[in-house]
Design a protein around this motif. Structure first.
Motif, PDB file in Angstrom:
ATOM      1  N   CYS A 149       0.458  -1.454  -0.023  1.00 43.78           N
ATOM      2  CA  CYS A 149       0.166  -0.196   0.412  1.00 43.78           C
ATOM      3  C   CYS A 149       0.523   1.542   0.650  1.00 43.78           C
ATOM      4  N   GLN A 150       0.372   2.601  -0.638  1.00 39.34           N
ATOM      5  CA  GLN A 150       1.231   3.508  -0.995  1.00 39.34           C
ATOM      6  C   GLN A 150      -0.204   4.519  -0.735  1.00 39.34           C
ATOM      7  N   ALA A 151       0.195   5.516   0.220  1.00 38.75           N
ATOM      8  CA  ALA A 151      -0.845   6.363   0.562  1.00 38.75           C
ATOM      9  C   ALA A 151       0.394   8.542   0.271  1.00 38.75           C
ATOM     10  N   ALA A 170      -2.049   6.492   8.702  1.00 33.99           N
ATOM     11  CA  ALA A 170      -1.646   5.677   7.663  1.00 33.99           C
ATOM     12  C   ALA A 170      -0.836   4.515   7.800  1.00 33.99           C
ATOM     13  N   VAL A 214       0.110   1.068   5.933  1.00 33.89           N
ATOM     14  CA  VAL A 214       0.241   2.228   4.485  1.00 33.89           C
ATOM     15  C   VAL A 214       2.519   1.454   4.805  1.00 33.89           C
TER      16      VAL A 214
END
Length: 449
Positions: A6-8, A43, A48
């Protein structure tokens, strides 16, 4: 949920113009932590792996703040302001090798919950390609509307562009979006600026995704959770919402707040069960309070640990580095700094204890101070178990008072005191009988001239 990367992408380029501040907007604090800190923390808790931070020029402090909380932060500078989709594309380099999930978050929405982000990620894991976070509102203007058909999100329509039927919709756009990483760059590159503002809007990704046959879904969060901050009034409103949440959480988990609206918590305050908190207590960051403790009225605690069955206050101040062990008592107008107060010890009134250890069951009399600073360096005071320090005593550090020692009231102690010894340090009193009467008579005679 199976492990997905996951990337934020956190948009944080606001300069704070409407805040009337030289400080970047996202660095203004809520409950002792910057708004960006809240978003980055959530996050991180939601799994993340990489934070792509979109900032304006000369905003190194913003990058440092996010990096303080998350171990992997890449900063990307947005040099032009051409809309939200354009801002997201500032992080293009991080999207080349796309994560499974990519979330677009805003650095000025500090009330976003970890569970909400996890819910978005669950929907992406279920096969949705775009997930939009919305909220229902009794007053939907000026928000964009989320338009659904058969459970599918088909468009996000700005209020001013709504038809009469669309204008009645009260499901509003919260701004936060999640994407299947493999599709995001394609969607962003398909968005144009053919609109009145000449900008690239991330909201257009919904219609673009539908055109490409992708699965698009809207999910709901609480309206309060999605509050953004553009000015000081909104910042105060967000602070009030956070404090209401924190008070409810403390009471739900077994603490008693006798006047909840007067108690203020930090973002990381930890309160145990059967804790009593009286009115007008402030918890700054870094405070833990164990079960059955009492925090009495008008006390201020920061970066301090309060053990079980301790009593603090009223009108006490616990400064950073304070540790109170079980049953310790800190009374009115007492300040403790960077000190260990061991089991059952008492510092009941009008005292300052800094850079010290107070042994178990020691008793510190009113007006006692540890003289820990010489203008250049700090020095430690060590007071043994069961020691008794008489009122109005000055302990000039470095000072050592042995177990069970007694210090007579009014003493200035500059030498070590052995265990079970008595130390008294006083000037010999000078008493002149009838001096006061003679003094007054002389003064009255002079005043009559």
């Amino acid at each position: 949920m199976t492990r997905r990367t996951c990337q934020a992408i956190i948009l944080a380029a606001g300069q704070g113009t409407r805040m009337k501040s030289r400080k970047p907007k996202v660095l203004h604090q809520v409950a002792g932590l910057s708004m960006l800190g809240h978003v980055t923390k959530v996050a991180s808790e939601a799994g993340v792996d990489l934070v792509s931070l979109v900032v304006g020029p000369e905003m190194d402090d913003v990058h440092k703040e996010a990096s303080r909380i998350h171990p992997s932060v890449n900063a990307h500078i947005q040099t032009e302001r051409l809309g939200t989709a354009h801002a997201v594309l500032a992080a293009r380099a991080d999207m080349i090798d796309a994560k499974d999930d990519i979330l677009v978050l805003f650095g000025d929405t500090p009330l976003l919950r970890t569970e909400t982000i996890l819910k978005m990620r669950e929907k992406l894991a279920d096969g949705n390609d775009v997930v939009v976070l919305g909220f229902h509102s009794d007053e939907p203007d000026p928000y964009g509307r989320l338009l659904e058909q058969n459970g599918k999100l088909v468009a996000i329509r700005e209020g001013k562009d709504c038809s009469q039927e669309e204008f009645k919709v009260n499901f509003c756009n919260g701004g936060i979006m999640g994407f299947a990483g493999q599709h995001l760059l394609t969607l962003l590159d398909s968005i144009d600026s053919n609109n009145a503002q000449g900008e690239f809007y991330l909201t257009d990704a919904v219609e673009k995704a539908n055109e490409q046959g992708l699965k698009v879904l809207a999910i709901e969060a609480d309206e309060a959770e999605l509050q953004g901050v553009n000015n000081r009034m909104q910042l105060a409103k967000v602070e009030a919402t956070f404090q209401y949440r924190a008070r409810v959480n403390a009471m739900t988990n077994g603490a008693t707040l006798t006047a909840p609206e007067t108690v203020f918590f930090a973002f990381d305050t930890q309160i145990g069960k059967d804790v009593l908190i009286e009115p007008n207590v402030i918890f700054a960051p870094g405070v833990t309070v164990a079960d059955n403790a009492e925090i009495r009225a008008f006390s201020y605690l920061e970066d301090a640990s309060v053990g079980e069955r301790c009593i603090v206050g009223p009108y006490a101040r616990l400064r950073p580095g304070t540790i109170l062990q079980e049953g310790a008592k800190i009374g009115n107008f007492v300040e403790i700094k960077k000190s260990l107060i061991e089991k059952g010890a008492k510092v009941n009134h009008l005292s300052y204890i800094g850079d010290a250890r107070i042994g178990a069951k020691a008793n510190i009399g009113a007006g006692t101070i540890t003289c820990n600073y010489d203008g250049y360096e700090k020095f430690k005071t060590d007071i043994g178990a069961g020691a008794f320090i008489g009122s109005n005593t000055s302990l000039v550090a470095p000072a050592t008072i042995g177990d069970g020692a007694f210090i007579g009231a009014g003493s200035v102690i500059t030498q070590p005191v052995n265990a079970d010894a008595l130390a008294v340090s006083r000037s010999k009193p000078v008493v002149k009988d009838k001096w006061a009467a003679s003094f007054r008579a002389a003064k009255e005679k002079k005043s009559k001239r």
